[in-house]
Write a protein that holds these residues in place. Structure first.
Motif, short mmCIF file in Angstrom:
data_model
loop_
_atom_site.label_atom_id
_atom_site.label_comp_id
_atom_site.label_asym_id
_atom_site.label_seq_id
_atom_site.Cartn_x
_atom_site.Cartn_y
_atom_site.Cartn_z
N GLU A 296 64.43 17.03 48.37
CA GLU A 296 63.89 16.06 49.32
C GLU A 296 62.56 16.53 49.90
OE1 GLU A 296 66.57 15.06 52.41
OE2 GLU A 296 68.28 14.72 51.08
N PRO A 297 61.65 15.61 50.16
CA PRO A 297 60.39 15.99 50.81
C PRO A 297 60.66 16.73 52.11
CG PRO A 297 60.27 13.73 50.02
CD PRO A 297 61.69 14.16 49.84
N GLY A 298 59.89 17.77 52.35
CA GLY A 298 60.07 18.55 53.57
C GLY A 298 61.09 19.65 53.44
N THR A 299 61.64 19.84 52.22
CA THR A 299 62.63 20.90 52.02
C THR A 299 62.19 21.80 50.86
OG1 THR A 299 64.00 19.66 50.44
CG2 THR A 299 64.49 19.38 52.78
N VAL A 300 62.69 23.00 50.87
CA VAL A 300 62.52 23.92 49.74
C VAL A 300 63.89 24.48 49.40
CG1 VAL A 300 60.13 24.56 50.28
CG2 VAL A 300 62.01 25.87 51.29
N VAL A 301 64.02 24.93 48.15
CA VAL A 301 65.29 25.47 47.69
C VAL A 301 65.10 26.93 47.31
CG1 VAL A 301 67.18 25.24 46.03
CG2 VAL A 301 65.97 23.20 46.82
N LEU A 302 65.96 27.78 47.83
CA LEU A 302 65.93 29.21 47.55
C LEU A 302 66.91 29.54 46.42
CD1 LEU A 302 66.11 30.51 51.24
CD2 LEU A 302 64.15 29.60 50.00
N LEU A 303 66.76 30.69 45.80
CA LEU A 303 67.71 31.11 44.79
C LEU A 303 69.08 31.38 45.41
CD1 LEU A 303 65.66 33.71 42.70
CD2 LEU A 303 66.11 31.32 42.15
N PRO A 304 70.15 31.26 44.63
CA PRO A 304 71.46 31.66 45.15
C PRO A 304 71.43 33.11 45.63
CG PRO A 304 71.69 30.55 43.03
CD PRO A 304 70.23 30.79 43.22
N VAL A 305 72.24 33.41 46.63
CA VAL A 305 72.30 34.78 47.14
C VAL A 305 72.83 35.72 46.07
CG1 VAL A 305 73.39 36.28 48.85
CG2 VAL A 305 72.55 34.03 49.53
N ASP A 306 73.84 35.30 45.34
CA ASP A 306 74.45 36.12 44.28
C ASP A 306 74.65 35.24 43.05
OD1 ASP A 306 75.96 37.67 42.57
OD2 ASP A 306 77.35 38.37 44.11
N PRO A 307 73.67 35.13 42.18
CA PRO A 307 73.79 34.21 41.04
C PRO A 307 74.94 34.56 40.09
CG PRO A 307 71.50 34.82 41.39
CD PRO A 307 72.31 35.72 42.26
N ASP A 308 75.29 35.83 39.96
CA ASP A 308 76.46 36.18 39.14
C ASP A 308 77.73 35.56 39.72
OD1 ASP A 308 75.09 37.68 37.22
OD2 ASP A 308 75.31 39.55 38.34
N ALA A 309 77.85 35.64 41.03
CA ALA A 309 79.02 35.02 41.69
C ALA A 309 78.98 33.50 41.52
CB ALA A 309 79.04 35.39 43.17
N SER A 310 77.80 32.91 41.53
CA SER A 310 77.69 31.46 41.30
C SER A 310 78.20 31.11 39.91
CB SER A 310 76.23 31.02 41.45
OG SER A 310 75.71 31.34 42.72
N ALA A 311 77.79 31.91 38.91
CA ALA A 311 78.25 31.67 37.54
C ALA A 311 79.76 31.84 37.43
CB ALA A 311 77.53 32.62 36.58
N ALA A 312 80.28 32.87 38.07
CA ALA A 312 81.73 33.12 38.01
C ALA A 312 82.51 31.99 38.68
CB ALA A 312 82.04 34.46 38.68
N ALA A 313 81.97 31.45 39.77
CA ALA A 313 82.67 30.36 40.47
C ALA A 313 82.74 29.12 39.60
CB ALA A 313 81.94 30.05 41.78
N VAL A 314 81.65 28.78 38.90
CA VAL A 314 81.67 27.64 37.99
C VAL A 314 82.69 27.86 36.90
CG1 VAL A 314 80.31 26.36 36.29
CG2 VAL A 314 79.29 26.98 38.49
N ARG A 315 82.71 29.04 36.34
CA ARG A 315 83.63 29.37 35.25
C ARG A 315 85.09 29.23 35.70
NH1 ARG A 315 85.28 34.80 32.61
NH2 ARG A 315 85.50 34.19 30.43
N THR A 316 85.39 29.77 36.89
CA THR A 316 86.75 29.71 37.40
C THR A 316 87.18 28.27 37.66
OG1 THR A 316 86.56 31.89 38.42
CG2 THR A 316 88.26 30.43 39.31
N SER A 317 86.29 27.48 38.23
CA SER A 317 86.61 26.09 38.54
C SER A 317 86.91 25.30 37.27
CB SER A 317 85.44 25.46 39.30
OG SER A 317 85.69 24.11 39.58
#
Length: 439
Positions: free
Chosen positions: A110-131
Motif C-alpha cells: 500500500e502507498p505509504g508503507t514499506v515491507v521489511l524482510l522476515p525476521v527469521d526466513p528459515d522459520a518462515s519457510a519451516a512454518a509454510v512447510r508444516t502448515s
C-alpha cells in the motif's frame, strides 16, 4: 552441506516442471501462508518444492511499516553499509545478507508503507512447510526468495533467503569429472537455483507470489535442515567483504588479540598496499620490519620497556605512574605478530636553511604516515585487527640495535597485528562538518 551422488539416470530421463500457483489472495498480517497455498493448490505432491516470495511471509508476520520512509527503514535494517552511490545503498542485514536497500521494499504494498524482510526466513519457510503437511498430508520443500543484484553482472535474480526441507548446497569437492579431473572447489547453491527458477514463472508484476518446482524431489529432505546459513559466506572467508564506501572505516584499533597465528602472506599483501602511498620526489621512504619470531618480539619489547622506564624515572614520574604508562605497551605483547614501519630519507633534498630542511623531513613523515594508514586498512581487509603504537619512536636507537637495522632507518611506531579477540567498540560519533573550514 550435502555430498551429491552421481545420477543413475541420463539427462533425457529428467522431467522438470515449474508452474505458478494462481489464486492466492492479498496476504494480511496474521494469515497462515501455508493455508493459503494449500487452498490454492490442493494437489501438491510429496517432493514438490515451493518457491515463496519473501514479501508474503513478511506481510503475514507483520513486517509492514507505515509512516516510515524507505530511507529510514533501510537505515534501521542495516548492520553495515557495503557501498553507496547516490541514493542506492548496498547493505548487510542482521541475517548476514548483502543486498540493495537491506531488503526493504516499497513495491506491491500500500502507498505509504514499506515491507521489511522476515525476521527469521528459515522459520518462515519451516512454518509454510508444516502448515501444508498438516492440511494436505504431503511433504514439500520450501524456499523463501528475494531479489538480489550481483557484483560484476547487470540485472537482478531471485535468491534463497530461507530454506526448509531442501538441500541448500551440494558439495562436489573430491569427485572427478568425466576426464578424471578432481573437483576441488565446486559447490552448487541449489536453493538459489530453485529461487531463480521459480521467479521465471512468478514474475514481478503478475502478483503470483508462489511457484512449484516438480521433478526435483531428490533435493528435498525429511527434516527442515540447516537452512540458509550454508549459503551465507562468513566474513573471514569473504574476499569482497568491504565495499568502496566502508573500506576505510574497516580499520579499527584492536587492543585484544586471540592466540591464532597470523598468516604472513596477508601481512605482505598489506605491505604492498602500504608502498602504494604517495611520497615526495618519486621516492620510496618506507621500510617494514616484520617480527614473525616470538623470541625477537619479546627481546625488543623487553628492551623498549627498560628504556621507557629509565626515561620516566629521569622525568621524575612516580612508580605508580610509571607502571600505568608501561602497561600501555601490553597491546604489543598481546599480539601474535608485530610490524615496525620505518622512515628512510633516501632521495630527500638538503637546503641551506633549517626552515626548508624541516619542511623536507615533514613531507617524508607525512608519506610514512600515509604508508602506515594503507597498511592498517589493508590488514582490516585481510580480516586482521591492528593497533598502531608510537612507542618505538621514543627509543629509536634501542630498536635499531635489537633489530639490527641500518642507522638511516627511523622506526615510526609499531603495529600490533592479529585476530581480534572481541569486536571493537563503536567509534565515537564524529561529523565531517565539525572538522571543516570553508573559505
Amino acid at each position: 552441506m550435502s555430498r551429491i551422488r552421481r545420477r543413475q539416470d541420463s539427462p533425457s530421463d529428467i522431467r522438470l516442471e515449474i508452474f505458478p500457483v494462481p489464486g492466492i489472495p492479498e496476504v494480511q498480517e496474521g494469515d497462515d501462508v501455508g493455508k493459503l497455498i494449500s487452498a490454492a493448490m490442493p494437489d501438491l505432491r510429496d517432493g514438490d518444492i515451493l518457491v515463496v516470495t519473501s514479501k508474503v511471509s513478511s506481510k503475514a508476520e507483520g513486517r509492514t511499516r507505515r509512516g516510515l520512509t524507505r530511507v529510514e527503514a533501510v537505515a534501521a535494517e542495516t548492520t553495515r553499509v557495503v557501498a553507496r552511490r547516490g541514493e542506492t545503498v548496498i547493505a548487510q542485514t542482521a541475517h548476514g545478507f548483502v543486498m540493495a536497500a537491506a531488503g526493504v521494499d516499497a513495491s506491491n504494498t500500500e502507498p505509504g508503507t514499506v515491507v521489511l524482510l522476515p525476521v527469521d526466513p528459515d522459520a518462515s519457510a519451516a512454518a509454510v512447510r508444516t502448515s501444508i503437511k498438516e492440511r494436505l498430508g504431503v511433504s514439500v520443500g520450501v524456499v523463501v526468495s528475494d531479489t538480489f543484484g550481483r557484483p560484476w553482472r547487470n540485472g537482478q535474480t531471485d535468491m534463497a533467503i530461507g530454506v526448509a526441507g531442501v538441500t541448500p548446497m551440494l558439495d562436489y569437492r573430491g569427485m572427478s569429472d568425466d576426464h578424471g579431473n578432481a573437483l576441488e572447489v565446486t559447490m552448487t547453491a541449489v536453493a538459489d537455483e530453485f529461487a531463480a527458477a521459480g521467479d521465471l514463472v512468478k514474475g514481478k508484476l503478475a502478483q503470483t507470489p508462489v511457484a512449484v518446482i516438480r521433478g526435483m524431489a531428490e533435493y528435498t529432505t525429511e527434516e527442515d535442515g540447516p537452512g540458509v546459513r550454508e549459503l551465507v559466506r562468513q566474513s573471514e572467508d569473504d574476499m569482497f567483504r568491504y565495499g568502496s564506501r566502508d573500506v576505510l572505516f574497516a580499520r579499527r584499533t584492536v587492543r585484544g588479540f586471540s592466540a591464532e597465528p597470523v598468516d604472513g602472506a596477508k601481512v605482505r599483501r598489506a605491505v604492498e598496499a602500504a608502498i602504494a602511498a604517495p611520497a615526495p620526489h618519486h621516492t620510496t621512504p618506507w621500510r617494514f620490519v616484520l617480527l614473525e619470531s616470538p623470541e625477537i618480539r619479546v627481546k625488543l619489547l623487553d628492551a623498549m620497556r627498560e628504556a621507557w622506564i629509565a626515561d620516566l624515572h629521569g622525568d621524575g614520574f612516580s612508580e605508580e605512574a610509571i607502571a600505568r604508562r608501561v602497561k600501555r605497551g601490553d597491546v604489543l605483547r598481546a599480539a601474535p605478530y608485530l610490524v615496525v614501519p620505518c622512515l628512510v630519507m633516501d632521495g630527500s633534498h638538503t637546503y641551506r636553511d633549517d626552515r626548508r630542511n624541516t619542511a623536507e623531513r615533514e613531507m617524508f613523515v607525512v608519506a610514512a604516515g600515509a604508508g602506515v594508514q594503507n597498511l592498517l586498512v589493508q590488514l582490516a581487509v585481510e580480516g586482521l585487527g591492528s593497533a598502531w603504537v608510537s612507542s618505538t619512536m621514543f627509543c629509536r636507537d634501542v630498536v635499531r640495535e635489537v633489530l639490527d637495522l641500518p642507522p638511516g632507518w627511523d622506526p615510526m611506531g609499531a603495529v600490533a597485528v592479529g585476530r581480534p579477540a572481541a569486536p571493537p567498540r563503536d567509534r565515537a560519533p564524529r561529523q565531517a562538518d565539525d572538522f571543516i573550514v570553508t573559505r
